[in-house]
Write an enzyme that holds these catalytic residues in place. Structure first.
Site, short mmCIF file in Angstrom:
data_model
loop_
_atom_site.label_atom_id
_atom_site.label_comp_id
_atom_site.label_asym_id
_atom_site.label_seq_id
_atom_site.Cartn_x
_atom_site.Cartn_y
_atom_site.Cartn_z
N GLU A 64 1.98 -13.31 -0.86
CA GLU A 64 1.17 -13.57 -2.37
C GLU A 64 2.15 -14.54 -3.10
OE1 GLU A 64 -1.38 -12.01 -3.96
OE2 GLU A 64 -2.26 -11.60 -2.07
N ASP A 88 -12.27 -8.69 -0.86
CA ASP A 88 -10.63 -8.45 -0.56
C ASP A 88 -9.88 -8.19 -1.91
OD1 ASP A 88 -8.48 -8.76 1.71
OD2 ASP A 88 -7.78 -9.74 0.12
N SER A 89 -8.85 -7.27 -1.74
CA SER A 89 -8.09 -7.19 -3.03
C SER A 89 -7.45 -8.33 -3.43
CB SER A 89 -7.09 -6.13 -2.46
OG SER A 89 -6.26 -6.55 -1.48
N CYS A 98 -10.65 -6.07 3.59
CA CYS A 98 -9.53 -5.78 3.18
C CYS A 98 -9.23 -4.70 4.05
CB CYS A 98 -9.46 -5.14 1.70
SG CYS A 98 -7.91 -4.47 1.36
N ASN A 99 -8.17 -4.48 4.91
CA ASN A 99 -7.95 -3.36 5.72
C ASN A 99 -7.85 -2.12 5.08
OD1 ASN A 99 -7.42 -3.91 8.77
ND2 ASN A 99 -6.86 -5.54 7.77
N THR A 100 -7.03 -2.17 3.87
CA THR A 100 -6.58 -1.03 2.90
C THR A 100 -7.94 -0.22 2.47
OG1 THR A 100 -4.68 -1.80 2.44
CG2 THR A 100 -5.43 0.02 0.96
N TYR A 121 -3.39 -3.70 -3.24
CA TYR A 121 -4.03 -2.08 -3.11
C TYR A 121 -3.10 -1.46 -1.92
CZ TYR A 121 -8.60 -3.43 -4.86
OH TYR A 121 -9.92 -3.74 -5.76
N HIS A 170 -3.36 -10.77 5.23
CA HIS A 170 -2.22 -11.56 4.76
C HIS A 170 -1.32 -12.18 5.99
CE1 HIS A 170 -3.39 -10.16 0.78
NE2 HIS A 170 -2.65 -10.98 0.38
N CYS A 189 -3.54 -6.62 8.73
CA CYS A 189 -3.64 -6.94 7.33
C CYS A 189 -4.08 -8.40 7.33
CB CYS A 189 -2.38 -6.64 6.57
SG CYS A 189 -2.30 -7.45 4.95
#
Length: 273
Positions: A158, A10-11, A73-75, A42, A194, A192
């Site tokens: 975050e 993951d980012s 990570c979805n991105t 990201y 998060h 996402c």
């Protein structure tokens, strides 16, 4: 290929919400988590940059012996997965696999909607890639998909502000913008990793009866099914109940914040990609 842990990339911290659910389903497996916290987020970066960052992390996990890597990570799944699968992996490690989180979600989202209208909440990068539009159309062409970018949600989470009044404003803002596209939306996908930390605020600001999908709860059983169907990969996944956590940034800060996402205390190791 020797046995090794399943890699989870993951980012930053968000993939820990996916790992938490995977460990519940596959408690005997070994996992190696890598968070690229030094370069997160990201979501607003270019396709080229996200691809390069993701490929560096995939190469690191391959060098650590991971027979299977999940891009939590979805991105990264939206902007880098296909290129890595088709162009890079055949030359790097053709006997190993790299999977993402978009396809498993797209395969089942249609099962939850009665109206045929679903909403996707994601980062700008995920939304702009239109990956969910394409994948859901393949699996459930009858569905109407409405997307909403939520660029402030990841920074809020975050920075530990997901319980703040500032978060209230931005949760209301993006939900209002999504439902302005269609009042018939009856299923929301948190696209996402998060966003599960905002789920309580989301639930209090949407109409009753709407289903909210937490991606980790979809990805975990999908991974179990994949391993059952692919013994040529499963046989090389270590099963010693071991978890390791790696970060490209300062470990003390990672350990402190990771507890919020993973649900328990962890000790991480610093790595340089």
């Amino acid at each position: 290929m020797e046995q090794g842990p399943i890699g989870i990339f993951d980012s930053g911290y968000g993939g820990l919400t996916v790992l938490r659910e995977i460990v519940k389903v596959l408690p005997h497996h070994d996992f190696l988590y890598l968070g690229d916290n030094a370069r997160t987020p990201y979501g607003n970066r270019s396709f080229k940059t996200i691809y390069e960052y993701t490929l560096e992390s995939v190469k690191y996990l391959l060098n650590e012996g991971c027979p299977l890597i999940i891009l939590a990570c979805n991105t990264a799944s939206a902007k880098a997965l296909r290129t890595i699968q088709q162009r890079d992996l055949p030359g790097l490690a053709p006997d190993r696999r790299v999977l993402g989180v978009i396809r498993p979600t797209a395969e089942v989202i249609g099962q939850y909607s009665q109206t045929g209208h679903v909403g996707v909440l994601g980062t700008s990068g995920t939304v702009n890639s239109e990956s969910y539009l394409l994948e859901i159309k393949k699996q459930s062409p009858e569905l109407k998909v409405f997307q909403q970018a939520c660029p402030m949600w990841v920074p809020l989470v975050e920075n530990g502000e997901h319980d703040s009044e500032g978060a209230d404003y931005f949760v209301e803002k993006y939900l209002r913008e999504l439902f302005s596209q269609s009042e018939k939306i009856d299923t929301l996908l948190l696209a996402c990793t998060h966003y599960p930390l905002l789920i309580e605020k989301i639930m209090t600001r949407i109409p009753a009866g709407i289903t909210v999908l937490n991606q980790g709860e979809i990805v975990a059983p999908s991974l179990e099914d994949y391993l059952n169907r692919h013994p040529e990969i499963s046989d090389f996944c270590l099963k010693n109940h071991q978890l390791r956590f790696l970060t490209t940034d300062e470990t003390e800060n990672f350990n402190k914040k990771a507890k919020t996402f993973f649900g328990q205390s962890i000790l991480s190791e610093f790595v340089h990609l």
